[in-house]
Design a protein around this motif. Structure first.
Motif, PDB file in Angstrom:
ATOM      1  N   ALA A 230       0.889  -9.120  44.996  1.00 26.90           N
ATOM      2  CA  ALA A 230       1.748  -8.299  45.846  1.00 26.90           C
ATOM      3  C   ALA A 230       0.911  -7.583  46.910  1.00 26.90           C
ATOM      4  N   ALA A 231      -0.266  -7.103  46.526  1.00 30.39           N
ATOM      5  CA  ALA A 231      -1.141  -6.421  47.494  1.00 30.39           C
ATOM      6  C   ALA A 231      -1.608  -7.404  48.559  1.00 30.39           C
ATOM      7  N   LEU A 232      -1.943  -8.613  48.127  1.00 28.23           N
ATOM      8  CA  LEU A 232      -2.375  -9.633  49.092  1.00 28.23           C
ATOM      9  C   LEU A 232      -1.231  -9.961  50.047  1.00 28.23           C
ATOM     10  N   GLU A 233      -0.035 -10.084  49.498  1.00 26.64           N
ATOM     11  CA  GLU A 233       1.114 -10.388  50.351  1.00 26.64           C
ATOM     12  C   GLU A 233       1.373  -9.255  51.340  1.00 26.64           C
ATOM     13  N   GLY A 234       1.120  -8.027  50.900  1.00 31.43           N
ATOM     14  CA  GLY A 234       1.264  -6.879  51.800  1.00 31.43           C
ATOM     15  C   GLY A 234       0.315  -6.996  52.982  1.00 31.43           C
ATOM     16  N   ALA A 235      -0.914  -7.414  52.692  1.00 31.28           N
ATOM     17  CA  ALA A 235      -1.909  -7.576  53.773  1.00 31.28           C
ATOM     18  C   ALA A 235      -1.513  -8.722  54.694  1.00 31.28           C
TER      19      ALA A 235
END
Ligand code: IPE
Ligand code: IPE
Ligand code: MG
Length: 260
Positions: A230-235
């Motif tokens: 999810a954090a990667l997708e946010g970036a």
């Protein structure tokens, strides 16, 4: 030819930028703070950091990222206490021994950048083994920056260029960006499109100084052990919002483009 740069040059600035960056680089920071917040030893933060790395590699494959470069030990990290350095080397050993077969099965090509000088011989051997085993894999390229410093990398390239010039194998006047890049450890790896740093710090700490000239920088407050898909997708979402210009002009809005 080192790379296809069509998406970078000013004359094609109007070309649609890809939604998913081809190359994501990550400064995995905040392991120590993650542990301190929980009253745990720093080693526990580093251990959980390895788990975050496993999650991130899987997510990168699923999201069709082609190159993932991770900063795992910097040339300056030798300034840390010997115990912590030993722990970090131990975790690298565990990562390569335990994860190599799985990475290979997922068709990941593993490369290491950074100096092999001063590393315990068994580590240098492990790095070579991982590179050799996965050499022909066609999936994600995982570049592990270990004992890496960008200034040291650039200096080594400058020395190699000077050496080649002395031996008359290269003409100084012909050394342009492309020729110089061939001497960097990242020759044949495209420049990072997106560079993420976790833990809230906003600096490069000697990471990919040449290659990140036009990377989109995303600084995230999340501590590395908490990083996930999810954090990667946010970036990636933040990356998508950016307008990459490479010194040219902003790409026209789609409606204007249609009228042109
Ligand atoms: C990143 O976490 C891992 C390495 C640098 C090896 P840190 O160990 O730098 O964690 P903080 O910055 O102290 O929280
Ligand atoms: C950068 O993090 C190096 C790695 C993540 C491997 P550091 O924690 O070492 O960087 P500084 O010291 O805060 O700049
Ligand atoms: Mg740190």
């Amino acid at each position: 030819m080192k790379r296809d740069r069509t998406a970078m040059r000013g004359d094609v600035a109007c070309e649609e930028a890809p939604d998913v960056p081809r190359h994501v680089a990550i400064i995995m920071d905040g392991n120590g703070r993650w542990a301190a917040k929980r009253g745990l030893p720093r080693l526990e933060g580093h251990r959980r950091g390895v788990e975050a790395l496993r999650r991130t590699v899987r997510a990168a494959i699923e999201l069709d990222i082609r190159f993932l470069t991770i900063y795992s030990f910097s040339s300056e990290n030798w300034r840390r206490p010997a115990q912590e350095i030993g722990d970090l080397f131990g975790l690298l050993r565990i990562f390569v021994r335990r994860d190599l077969a799985d990475l290979h099965a997922r068709s990941v090509r593993v490369l290491f950048i950074g100096s092999r000088e001063g590393l315990p011989p068994d580590i240098a051997g492990l790095l070579a083994e991982a590179e050799n085993l996965t050499r022909d894999n066609k999936g994600l390229t995982l570049v592990v920056a270990f004992n890496y410093g960008a200034r040291q990398e650039i200096l080594a390239a400058a020395r190699a260029v000077a050496e080649a010039a002395l031996r008359r194998r290269i003409e100084p006047g012909t050394i342009d960006e492309k020729a110089f890049e061939a001497f960097l450890e990242t020759a044949d790896i495209p420049d990072p499109d997106l560079l993420i740093r976790t833990s809230g710090e906003q600096r490069l700490s000697n990471f990919l100084l040449w290659q990140a000239a036009y990377a989109e920088l995303v600084f995230m407050p999340v501590l590395w052990p908490d990083f996930d898909r999810a954090a990667l997708e946010g970036a990636l979402l933040e990356f998508k919002r950016r307008d990459r210009r490479f010194g040219g002009l902003a790409a026209p809005a789609p409606s204007l483009k249609e009228r042109a």
